[in-house]
Design an enzyme around this catalytic site. Structure first.
Site, mmCIF file in Angstrom:
data_model
loop_
_atom_site.group_PDB
_atom_site.id
_atom_site.type_symbol
_atom_site.label_atom_id
_atom_site.label_comp_id
_atom_site.label_asym_id
_atom_site.label_seq_id
_atom_site.Cartn_x
_atom_site.Cartn_y
_atom_site.Cartn_z
ATOM 1 N N ASP A 16 -0.407 -0.893 -6.130
ATOM 2 C CA ASP A 16 0.911 -1.182 -6.146
ATOM 3 C C ASP A 16 0.733 -1.495 -4.396
ATOM 4 O O ASP A 16 1.072 -0.593 -3.350
ATOM 5 C CB ASP A 16 1.474 0.043 -6.321
ATOM 6 C CG ASP A 16 3.353 -0.045 -6.524
ATOM 7 O OD1 ASP A 16 3.590 -1.036 -6.681
ATOM 8 O OD2 ASP A 16 4.103 0.824 -6.864
ATOM 9 N N ASP A 112 3.600 -8.262 -7.785
ATOM 10 C CA ASP A 112 2.916 -7.126 -6.897
ATOM 11 C C ASP A 112 2.620 -5.579 -7.292
ATOM 12 O O ASP A 112 2.325 -4.720 -6.710
ATOM 13 C CB ASP A 112 4.156 -6.355 -5.300
ATOM 14 C CG ASP A 112 5.399 -5.792 -6.621
ATOM 15 O OD1 ASP A 112 4.836 -5.543 -7.278
ATOM 16 O OD2 ASP A 112 5.720 -4.590 -5.290
ATOM 17 N N GLU A 113 2.247 -5.536 -8.379
ATOM 18 C CA GLU A 113 1.156 -4.597 -9.125
ATOM 19 C C GLU A 113 0.576 -4.675 -10.189
ATOM 20 O O GLU A 113 0.947 -5.466 -11.193
ATOM 21 C CB GLU A 113 2.340 -3.176 -9.558
ATOM 22 C CG GLU A 113 2.904 -3.484 -10.711
ATOM 23 C CD GLU A 113 3.893 -2.241 -10.490
ATOM 24 O OE1 GLU A 113 3.552 -1.497 -11.528
ATOM 25 O OE2 GLU A 113 5.057 -2.480 -10.680
#
Length: 428
Positions: A16, A112-113
């Site tokens: 993350d 973004d993860e």
């Protein structure tokens, strides 16, 4: 080394990125590092809304969806940058390319993860060592911080990655669940929103431990199949595998119809397109996907068939958006001859919670104009719960759109929550 890899189980990482958009801007401009930074609409406009912000800004009370004027009141030195979506997408792609150097099983879940299954990566080292290498490589090569959770399944890995931010690495084993998770309020659990928590508390389930020990039949009666899943996860059980192709499960969604007679009347044909667009939108809504390409099929009386498509600037899912795109294609390519069959197809599909809308400055300012309504709705939701008010469209097909509790930093999550706070989407 083998002792750290279970014989019959898996080792999954959840990576993350920390305050992703602000961190990307700091990576591109080192003078921004260590300063309170926010990504917002137009810095020249007081009505702008915060998309996301750095940890330095968060310490001073700045939050996502906060009006710009309020953020500046809390933090007069706040630096405002307009969003650069193309830059964020480029950096995201580079980040996932790095993750694929450690395993072929990488599943992006937002910009973004993502999850990484390292069960078969023993030759690279122990799970903590691999996590350290990933974290260091992302920092060295992209100048970006991230937190990583290590666990035997996706739920526990995601939970673990939230425990230490920024730049944390956390191991969460199934045997630790009763000690670490069970004492927490049930609303702290990923997948449980405020409304669900209220329902659970109504039957005496206040903590994650209460949910884990609850009666399965009672929970299923209250929440349906989702209740069963939540109860399993409260016990540390999650059978989902890391699927690199999950985003592409649905290659296309389309509907076509053979007309009752050959039609050359443009108004009638456009009416057929509108009905087809509605059918496509309904199916997309059920599958919780958006389209980046819209196509049409035209078959003429002589059986000649043409297909035409167009890539869109932004992902779409609503009936009127699909219809307008299909209509433009039809008007551009229809030769005026009698039509026997019409079809509308949505392709380039993305899961709703991974789609990032490329808002230009104009559209973002347009969203900011709704600020007074946003504030009123936020107050109502704070007092009575998130689902006390919303648009009619948000009540259709009410599925969870996000599985976390809004603590994430991605634009995808932040933007969806901003839209949700305006009554456009629902989470619970």
């Amino acid at each position: 080394m083998n002792e750290m890899y279970p014989k019959n189980g898996k080792v999954i990482l959840h990576v993350d990125m920390n305050s992703f958009y602000a961190s990307v801007e700091m990576a591109y401009d080192a003078s921004l590092k260590g300063k309170p930074l926010a990504i917002a609409g137009n810095p020249e406009e007081r009505r702008g809304i915060i998309i996301t912000c750095s940890y330095e800004a968060r310490k001073l009370g700045v939050k996502t969806t906060m009006p710009l004027w309020e953020a500046r009141k809390l933090c007069p030195d706040l630096i405002i940058k307009t969003p650069n979506f193309e830059r964020y997408r480029t950096v995201s792609a580079a980040m996932f390319d790095l993750l694929r150097q450690f395993s072929s099983l990488v599943e992006p879940v937002s910009i973004d993860e993502g999850y990484v299954d390292i069960t078969d990566s023993q030759e690279l080292g122990s799970p903590p060592l691999i996590a350290e290498m990933i974290q260091k490589r992302i920092l060295d090569m992209l100048d970006l911080p991230c937190s990583i959770g290590i666990a035997p399944n996706k739920f526990l890995a995601k939970t673990a990655s939230d425990m230490k931010k920024p730049m944390g690495i956390t191991i969460l084993r199934k045997r630790d669940v009763s000690k670490i998770l069970w004492p927490l309020d049930v609303e702290e659990m990923h997948g449980v929103g405020k409304k669900t928590a209220e329902k659970l508390k109504g039957i005496g389930i206040s903590t994650i431990g209460d949910l884990a020990k609850s009666n399965e039949i009672q929970v299923k009666a209250l929440l349906g199949i989702n209740g069963v899943r939540l109860r399993e996860r409260a016990n540390g059980i999650d059978k989902r595998s890391v699927d690199p192709d999950s985003v592409y499960d649905f290659k296309s969604i389309g509907n076509s119809t053979t007309l009752p007679r050959d039609i050359s009347n443009q108004r009638e044909l456009v009416g057929v397109l509108e009905k087809l667009a509605e059918q496509v939108a309904t199916r997309m809504n059920r599958k919780q996907v958006v389209a980046t390409i819209i196509g049409i099929t035209i078959r003429y009386k002589n059986r000649q068939t043409i297909t035409r498509s167009q890539k869109l600037d932004n992902p779409i899912a609503r009936k009127n958006e699909i219809f307008e795109a299909a209509k433009r294609l039809f008007e551009r390519h229809w030769e005026g001859n009698p039509v026997r069959l019409l079809g509308v197809t949505a392709t380039g599909l993305e899961e709703l919670d991974t789609a990032v809308k490329q808002l230009d400055l104009f559209s973002y300012e347009k969203e900011a104009e709704k600020e007074p309504l946003l504030n009123t709705m936020s107050k109502l939701k704070d007092k009575f719960g998130k689902n006390i008010i919303g648009s009619a469209s948000s009540r259709l097909n009410q599925k969870p759109l996000l599985t976390d509790k809004g603590h994430g930093t991605s634009f995808n999550k932040d933007f969806l929550q901003e839209r949700k706070s305006k009554g456009l989407h629902k989470k619970d």
